[in-house]
Design a protein around this motif. Structure first.
Motif: not given
Length: 56
Positions: A35-56
């Protein structure tokens, strides 16, 4: 529309749980590095955190 957002958030949360929590420590390190090498950590981690807050 709210139902769609809730279902999408729940799907993201379920996917993250199956990938992250069922992995060994070594697999988690590999996933984090990819994730860090591909640069996906920047958009993926906040999306997952937000999704977890909405899902719960």
């Amino acid at each position: 529309m709210a139902g769609l957002i809730q279902r999408t958030a729940q799907a993201i949360d379920d996917m993250w749980q199956s990938i992250w929590h069922d992995s060994s420590r070594g697999e988690k390190v590999v996933i984090a590095i990819v994730l860090l090498i591909t640069g996906l950590a920047i958009p993926v981690i906040p999306i997952v955190w937000i999704a977890r807050m909405i899902a719960n």
